[in-house]
Design a protein around this motif. Sequence first.
Motif, PDB file in Angstrom:
ATOM      1  N   ALA A 118       0.839  -1.204   0.000  1.00 27.10           N
ATOM      2  CA  ALA A 118       0.000   0.000   0.000  1.00 27.10           C
ATOM      3  C   ALA A 118       0.875   1.256   0.000  1.00 27.10           C
ATOM      4  CB  ALA A 118      -0.921  -0.005   1.213  1.00 27.10           C
ATOM      5  N   SER A 119       1.987   1.221   0.764  1.00 28.80           N
ATOM      6  CA  SER A 119       2.884   2.375   0.773  1.00 28.80           C
ATOM      7  C   SER A 119       3.558   2.538  -0.578  1.00 28.80           C
ATOM      8  CB  SER A 119       3.969   2.227   1.839  1.00 28.80           C
ATOM      9  OG  SER A 119       3.457   1.702   3.018  1.00 28.80           O
ATOM     10  N   GLU A 120       3.974   1.398  -1.147  1.00 28.75           N
ATOM     11  CA  GLU A 120       4.619   1.457  -2.467  1.00 28.75           C
ATOM     12  C   GLU A 120       3.708   2.173  -3.455  1.00 28.75           C
ATOM     13  OE1 GLU A 120       7.592   0.598  -3.074  1.00 28.75           O
ATOM     14  OE2 GLU A 120       8.220  -1.184  -1.943  1.00 28.75           O
ATOM     15  N   LYS A 121       2.440   1.850  -3.372  1.00 26.52           N
ATOM     16  CA  LYS A 121       1.487   2.444  -4.300  1.00 26.52           C
ATOM     17  C   LYS A 121       1.375   3.952  -4.047  1.00 26.52           C
ATOM     18  CE  LYS A 121      -3.104   1.363  -5.674  1.00 26.52           C
ATOM     19  NZ  LYS A 121      -4.281   0.668  -5.137  1.00 26.52           N
ATOM     20  N   ALA A 122       1.227   4.305  -2.764  1.00 26.87           N
ATOM     21  CA  ALA A 122       1.030   5.720  -2.433  1.00 26.87           C
ATOM     22  C   ALA A 122       2.262   6.551  -2.789  1.00 26.87           C
ATOM     23  CB  ALA A 122       0.705   5.858  -0.952  1.00 26.87           C
ATOM     24  N   LEU A 123       3.439   5.923  -2.707  1.00 18.35           N
ATOM     25  CA  LEU A 123       4.674   6.679  -2.931  1.00 18.35           C
ATOM     26  C   LEU A 123       5.274   6.424  -4.312  1.00 18.35           C
ATOM     27  CD1 LEU A 123       6.352   6.156   0.569  1.00 18.35           C
ATOM     28  CD2 LEU A 123       5.038   8.121  -0.226  1.00 18.35           C
ATOM     29  N   ALA A 124       4.455   5.847  -5.193  1.00 19.48           N
ATOM     30  CA  ALA A 124       4.980   5.455  -6.502  1.00 19.48           C
ATOM     31  C   ALA A 124       5.617   6.627  -7.234  1.00 19.48           C
ATOM     32  CB  ALA A 124       3.862   4.850  -7.345  1.00 19.48           C
ATOM     33  N   ASP A 125       5.043   7.826  -7.077  1.00 19.38           N
ATOM     34  CA  ASP A 125       5.579   8.982  -7.801  1.00 19.38           C
ATOM     35  C   ASP A 125       6.474   9.848  -6.927  1.00 19.38           C
ATOM     36  OD1 ASP A 125       4.122   8.178 -10.001  1.00 19.38           O
ATOM     37  OD2 ASP A 125       2.318   9.209  -9.250  1.00 19.38           O
ATOM     38  N   ALA A 126       6.875   9.322  -5.773  1.00 21.09           N
ATOM     39  CA  ALA A 126       7.685  10.140  -4.869  1.00 21.09           C
ATOM     40  C   ALA A 126       8.893   9.351  -4.410  1.00 21.09           C
ATOM     41  CB  ALA A 126       6.837  10.583  -3.672  1.00 21.09           C
ATOM     42  N   PRO A 127       9.834   9.095  -5.317  1.00 23.69           N
ATOM     43  CA  PRO A 127      10.970   8.219  -4.990  1.00 23.69           C
ATOM     44  C   PRO A 127      11.777   8.732  -3.802  1.00 23.69           C
ATOM     45  CG  PRO A 127      11.295   9.317  -7.125  1.00 23.69           C
ATOM     46  CD  PRO A 127       9.894   9.604  -6.696  1.00 23.69           C
ATOM     47  N   LYS A 128      11.857  10.047  -3.632  1.00 29.63           N
ATOM     48  CA  LYS A 128      12.659  10.585  -2.536  1.00 29.63           C
ATOM     49  C   LYS A 128      12.025  10.202  -1.188  1.00 29.63           C
ATOM     50  CE  LYS A 128      13.442  14.970  -1.809  1.00 29.63           C
ATOM     51  NZ  LYS A 128      12.802  15.884  -1.345  1.00 29.63           N
ATOM     52  N   GLU A 129      10.718  10.401  -1.104  1.00 36.40           N
ATOM     53  CA  GLU A 129      10.011  10.075   0.135  1.00 36.40           C
ATOM     54  C   GLU A 129      10.044   8.564   0.409  1.00 36.40           C
ATOM     55  OE1 GLU A 129       9.076  12.359  -1.883  1.00 36.40           O
ATOM     56  OE2 GLU A 129       8.870  14.125  -0.585  1.00 36.40           O
ATOM     57  N   ARG A 130       9.942   7.816  -0.678  1.00 42.22           N
ATOM     58  CA  ARG A 130       9.968   6.370  -0.515  1.00 42.22           C
ATOM     59  C   ARG A 130      11.300   5.942   0.097  1.00 42.22           C
ATOM     60  NH1 ARG A 130      11.973   2.116  -2.272  1.00 42.22           N
ATOM     61  NH2 ARG A 130      10.832   0.140  -2.429  1.00 42.22           N
ATOM     62  N   ALA A 131      12.370   6.500  -0.416  1.00 40.70           N
ATOM     63  CA  ALA A 131      13.695   6.174   0.111  1.00 40.70           C
ATOM     64  C   ALA A 131      13.809   6.613   1.568  1.00 40.70           C
ATOM     65  CB  ALA A 131      14.770   6.835  -0.747  1.00 40.70           C
ATOM     66  N   ALA A 132      13.281   7.802   1.862  1.00 38.05           N
ATOM     67  CA  ALA A 132      13.354   8.300   3.238  1.00 38.05           C
ATOM     68  C   ALA A 132      12.598   7.373   4.182  1.00 38.05           C
ATOM     69  CB  ALA A 132      12.770   9.714   3.311  1.00 38.05           C
ATOM     70  N   LEU A 133      11.446   6.908   3.731  1.00 31.11           N
ATOM     71  CA  LEU A 133      10.630   6.018   4.558  1.00 31.11           C
ATOM     72  C   LEU A 133      11.404   4.731   4.871  1.00 31.11           C
ATOM     73  CD1 LEU A 133       7.862   5.507   5.860  1.00 31.11           C
ATOM     74  CD2 LEU A 133       7.129   4.441   3.721  1.00 31.11           C
ATOM     75  N   GLU A 134      12.041   4.184   3.853  1.00 32.98           N
ATOM     76  CA  GLU A 134      12.807   2.950   4.070  1.00 32.98           C
ATOM     77  C   GLU A 134      13.899   3.156   5.099  1.00 32.98           C
ATOM     78  OE1 GLU A 134      14.118   1.393   0.215  1.00 32.98           O
ATOM     79  OE2 GLU A 134      13.028  -0.419   0.806  1.00 32.98           O
ATOM     80  N   VAL A 135      14.621   4.263   4.941  1.00 31.66           N
ATOM     81  CA  VAL A 135      15.727   4.532   5.861  1.00 31.66           C
ATOM     82  C   VAL A 135      15.210   4.706   7.282  1.00 31.66           C
ATOM     83  CG1 VAL A 135      17.497   6.218   6.464  1.00 31.66           C
ATOM     84  CG2 VAL A 135      17.176   5.528   4.076  1.00 31.66           C
ATOM     85  N   LEU A 136      14.129   5.468   7.429  1.00 30.81           N
ATOM     86  CA  LEU A 136      13.603   5.727   8.770  1.00 30.81           C
ATOM     87  C   LEU A 136      13.121   4.448   9.436  1.00 30.81           C
ATOM     88  CD1 LEU A 136      11.673   9.058   8.218  1.00 30.81           C
ATOM     89  CD2 LEU A 136      13.636   8.660   9.708  1.00 30.81           C
TER      90      LEU A 136
END
Lengths: 406, 261
Positions: free
Chosen positions: A41-59
């Motif tokens: 579900a997060s992957e879908k929501a962040l599909a167009d926001a690679p920077k945020e997706r990366a930040a989420l993974e790190v956090l």
Amino acid sequence: MGLQMTRAPHRPGLLCCLALALTGCGFDPGPGAMKLSLNPASEKALADAPKERAALEVLLERLFGTRAGPRYELIDAWKEDGTDPKHPDRMLEGGARAEFSPEQWSAIVAANRERLAYEISHAPNADSSAALADTYPSLAESAELFRTQCLHCHGVEGGGDGPTGATISPKPRDFRKGIFKFTAVKDKARPRREDLEELLERGVDGTAMPSFLRLSLPEREGLVDYVRLLAIRGEVESLLVAGFQDDEEIDDAAAAEALEIVWGRWQKAREKVIAFDGVVPPDSPAMRARGRELFLDPKRGNCVSCHGAEGKGDGALAFKTDAQGRKTPAYRDDWGFEIMPRDFTSGVFRGGSRPIDIYRRVYAGINGTPMPGIGETKGPDGELLLSHEDLWALVHYVRSLAERAH
Amino acid sequence: MRALVATLFALFAALAVWSFAVAPAHGWAMPENVATLGTSVDELFGKIQWIVGAFFVLTVGGLAWIVWRSAQGGGGARSALASHTKLEVLWTVVPGAILVWLALVQIAPWEAMKFSSSIPRSADGKPKPPLCEVWASQFDWRALYPGADGRCGTGDDLHSPYELVVPVNEPVVLALHSRDVIHSFFVPSFRLKQDILPGRETLVWFECTKPGTYDLLCAELCGWGHYKMAGSVRALPRAEYEQFLERKTRELSSNGMEDTK
Ligand SMILES: [Cu+2]
């Protein structure tokens, strides 16, 4: 224990090497394999926001670690609380064993004395508190146990998406929502430690969820720690994603805030226990008759609408009729799967069959399902719809439906 | 080449004998027997193992010897029809006699274990009533102890999911049931195995001689989750067993207040 279903030495072993050598395809898990992935579900929501997706993974990795090294990031509020021996996971990363003083361990053992009574009397060495301290697994050990015992149903991240899970109904629980069905608490609170411990002891009757009584008590306690970690991680993740959808940043501050919010939810469980301060009214034909009346009364219990007049789970609301005139289940649970009201005549109670178990189901409903709680429902006059006696009458009636005909 | 084959045959026999000899020390054998009837099963098992072992060594050894001899050029050609009547009679009659003998010696242990007339009696001379019902279903075990009304299947039953609790040093009769398909009640430490058919009550009995926790397994492939149909049997001294029942009975009238502490 002779034949062990657990804790066989985890040695990939000769066979594995042999198989690999023979097939020629080496298996290299690679550095990413030990990561916990994001919720689809997060992957879908962040599909167009690679920077945020990366930040989420790190956090998330910083807060909860990886599969090989799970941990809890300490936040300041917890350090101030001091340590609570009943909540070992409150303490530092990597589980608790080293962190406990001898006094704290005696406190844990005292708190668990009744349940430990057997293990204490039969422990190979008399000093069972030392034995427990020695055997309390670290979070990493519990993650490994989860991998061998639970993962094939509950999935790597506890998303209920393991390979076995695909074929069974009801589906294995997705822990990431933080919703658990069979707890002793109301107001949709998160489960207490004890709820999860008891669940691992008895399993969920009538479903694929087995009992893990054959594991040792410390092993079960460790699994509870890890299930909580996966659930809290999942909740933090969805809070951060929801924040992003409200145009907030995914950063350190947001993560710390989310963790505190989620942790707060889990801490509330203790205040939400459903108990009845009095003597349980005993089962009797009169109580059953009263329960039956309430069960059928559309203005009071109205259980009949879902569970049917005979309690077979075939009430009018349970089904909808599709275009071809076929009856299909009308309800879906919070995870999106079709669900039917329970057939009490099957004699199977998933959340336990003791009167207090049924009382809690009727009082607070079943989280994540359409089963409503009726313990604190008010009638049109603003008074409680059902008295305590009424609730116990319903309990005795529902349990009587599960009796075998003699 | 033939010499190699002969050596392999001989090695195979030696390996098999060796593995049986060292099995107990490595925990590869059956777990320790802790039930009265288990002794007769173990004796029978031991006898059969010796007989089978002897014949195994004899036949594989013979085979190795023949291959070895012909590798050395001995033996010579033989007609496919050549036979040795006395030898054939011997190796038919001797094993046949052994089988008949085995069939006879197993009757007594089987009767003691499985015949309904062997169910232990209570003081009044009637067959002992079942201690509890054991329900098998895909894929779990559940023991049901009768409550105050003395019957199972009613509201005051005491449920013990996945764990059968029994007193030690007294005969215990169980009523086995299945909720769905055929399962099999198997307690290796008691040397006890009994199929359970749906729709029918099957009685078994045993007497456990040592307090402890033992495996309770399903020994009939009953579906995809057969592998996880594992519970335990906990054998307790009588007083502790009574405490277990008391605790379960107390739970039935629990108001949940103890959970708020
Ligand atoms: Cu089975």
